[in-house]
Design an enzyme around this catalytic site. Structure first.
Site, PDB file in Angstrom:
ATOM      1  N   ASP A  13      41.868  80.948 106.647  1.00 26.45           N
ATOM      2  CA  ASP A  13      41.365  80.900 105.149  1.00 26.45           C
ATOM      3  C   ASP A  13      40.220  79.813 105.017  1.00 26.45           C
ATOM      4  O   ASP A  13      39.221  80.130 104.431  1.00 26.45           O
ATOM      5  CB  ASP A  13      42.724  80.396 104.308  1.00 26.45           C
ATOM      6  CG  ASP A  13      43.632  81.679 104.093  1.00 26.45           C
ATOM      7  OD1 ASP A  13      43.303  82.800 104.167  1.00 26.45           O
ATOM      8  OD2 ASP A  13      44.631  81.219 103.761  1.00 26.45           O
ATOM      9  N   ASP A 121      51.485  74.137  96.160  1.00 27.70           N
ATOM     10  CA  ASP A 121      50.469  73.134  96.792  1.00 27.70           C
ATOM     11  C   ASP A 121      49.240  73.066  95.889  1.00 27.70           C
ATOM     12  O   ASP A 121      48.574  72.014  95.766  1.00 27.70           O
ATOM     13  CB  ASP A 121      50.179  73.487  98.249  1.00 27.70           C
ATOM     14  CG  ASP A 121      51.285  72.960  99.166  1.00 27.70           C
ATOM     15  OD1 ASP A 121      52.003  72.132  98.719  1.00 27.70           O
ATOM     16  OD2 ASP A 121      51.480  73.875 100.249  1.00 27.70           O
TER      17      ASP A 121
HETATM   18  N1  ARG Z   1      57.800  75.416  99.780  1.00 29.26           N
HETATM   19  C1  ARG Z   1      57.386  74.117 100.279  1.00 29.26           C
HETATM   20  C2  ARG Z   1      56.625  73.348  99.036  1.00 29.26           C
HETATM   21  O1  ARG Z   1      56.391  73.876  98.064  1.00 29.26           O
HETATM   22  C3  ARG Z   1      56.370  74.228 101.226  1.00 29.26           C
HETATM   23  C4  ARG Z   1      55.167  74.951 100.884  1.00 29.26           C
HETATM   24  C5  ARG Z   1      54.223  75.215 102.151  1.00 29.26           C
HETATM   25  N2  ARG Z   1      54.708  76.224 102.962  1.00 29.26           N
HETATM   26  C6  ARG Z   1      54.373  76.855 104.144  1.00 29.26           C
HETATM   27  N3  ARG Z   1      55.189  77.420 104.681  1.00 29.26           N
HETATM   28  N4  ARG Z   1      53.176  76.954 104.270  1.00 29.26           N
HETATM   29  O2  ARG Z   1      56.527  72.196  99.268  1.00 29.26           O
END
Ligand code: ARG
Length: 389
Positions: A13, A121
């Protein structure tokens, strides 16, 4: 020319994003934050340059991550929805804050991240940026661009000669740092399917390993872990050693459905051996040295703190205020905790502290007893008074 600092992971990405920005007239600085994700940096740097980045800035943030983010969360006892030890969530404000600093150094007017529009995120990145410099333009190419699938992105990368390693791609979306690994997507999207072995990144193969139980000793000073089996350690070394050891046993695996901030439920598996052992040990030490009222009150603070981290509200007045409260509670959290490691689990088997509030002469049922049992009747009668029929 407009300049953008892109939080670059080295993956598909963000590699594609570099070229995509170039095509839209941006000068792109690729910024890589090292929070212990074990990515091959040389190949990633080369890829960023090939994709068109004018500069690659790599920052080793591991120590800062430990002292300024992980330890405060440990002291606060922050665990989201009872299980998630917040590895990904804690790293985002740090990565974004350093990104703002890079933007200032590079005289950039924009920052960008490669998060999707469905996750937490993006929120953590953007709230942090806005809290630190509201004048920066925030760009989120993955939320906007024309590619409908991974295949289309790969086609675009091939067309523009961006070197990507399609063969090695795991079927999962993985985020890794020293505090833990988060794994989602692929087969894990069916919440009723047991995570296959290859979903586990650190603890894989634990079922087959025949390990003897062992007891380790963790020393704390004012809430911070400072030693392992009697030898002083830096925070980073201690976490890395506990991860290596705990992984062997398969300690710290979690398989959960969680509530994202943006309203959807998702299924994620986590592996956090060091975090699991340290949070457990820290909590146990607190139960030895904190009085009942403070201990119970702090449970509510832990819950709020975890929510705040998960929701991307690190750089807020509430977090500073909670940190001040938590810091006050940690003055006596000094001592040693013995933890037994066995397959898939760890247990505290012993604790001691110069500030222990445990008094054997009060608790004992032996001849050493100094507790005046006759006082209990008066206490209970007054306690029951409001309810007496
Ligand atoms: N669900 C977790 C959070 O929001 C991890 C997010 C990133 N997870 C991933 N497998 N890329 O903090």
């Amino acid at each position: 020319m407009k300049k953008v600092v892109l939080a670059y992971s080295g993956g598909l990405d963000t590699s594609v994003a570099i070229k995509w920005f170039k095509e839209r007239g941006y000068d792109v600085v690729a910024y890589m934050a090292d929070v212990g994700q074990e990515k091959t940096t040389d190949a990633a740097i080369a890829r960023a340059k090939k994709a068109g980045a004018s500069k690659v800035v790599v920052k080793d943030l591991k120590k800062k991550f430990v002292t300024d983010y992980i330890w405060p969360a440990l002291k606060a006892g922050a665990v989201y929805e009872g299980r998630y030890t917040l590895a990904t969530a804690l790293s985002r404000p740090l990565i974004a804050a350093e990104q703002v600093a890079v933007a200032h150094q590079e005289n950039a007017t924009s920052v960008a991240h490669g998060c999707t529009g469905k996750g937490n995120d993006q929120v953590r990145f953007e709230v942090t940026t806005q809290a630190l410099d509201g004048s920066l333009e925030i760009l989120a190419p993955v939320r906007e661009w024309e590619f409908k699938s991974r295949e289309e992105e790969i086609q675009y990368a091939l067309k523009h000669d961006i070197p990507i390693d399609v063969t090695k791609k795991s079927p999962f979306s993985i985020d890794k740092n020293i505090w833990g690994v988060s794994v989602e997507a692929g087969i894990l999207e069916d919440p009723n399917v047991e995570p296959p072995q290859d979903a586990f990144q650190w603890t894989r193969g634990a079922e087959k390993r025949n390990l003897k139980e062992q007891v380790i000793e963790i020393g704390f000073e004012k809430g911070v872990p400072v030693s392992l089996n009697g030898s002083k350690k830096s925070g980073l070394d201690l976490i890395e050693e506990l991860n290596a050891l705990g992984s062997q046993y398969g300690i710290g695996r979690m398989d959960m459905i969680e509530n994202r901030l943006i309203g959807i439920k998702s299924r994620e598996t986590y592996e956090a051996p060091a975090a699991t052992i340290l949070i457990q040990a820290h909590k146990d030490l607190e139960s030895l040295v904190l009085d009942r009222e403070l201990l119970h009150y702090k449970e509510g603070i832990s819950h709020k703190y975890a929510e705040l981290v998960y929701y991307g509200l690190w750089f807020t007045p509430l977090r500073s205020a909670l940190d001040a409260f938590v810091e006050e509670t940690q003055k006596k959290v000094t001592g040693t905790i013995r933890v037994k490691l066995r397959k898939y689990s760890s247990h505290v088997v012993g604790r001691k502290s110069p500030h222990s509030l445990y008094k054997e002469t009060l608790a004992t049922y032996s001849a050493k007893d100094k507790f005046d049992q006759k006082l209990a009747k008066g206490f209970i009668d007054l306690w029951a008074l409001p309810y007496k029929k």
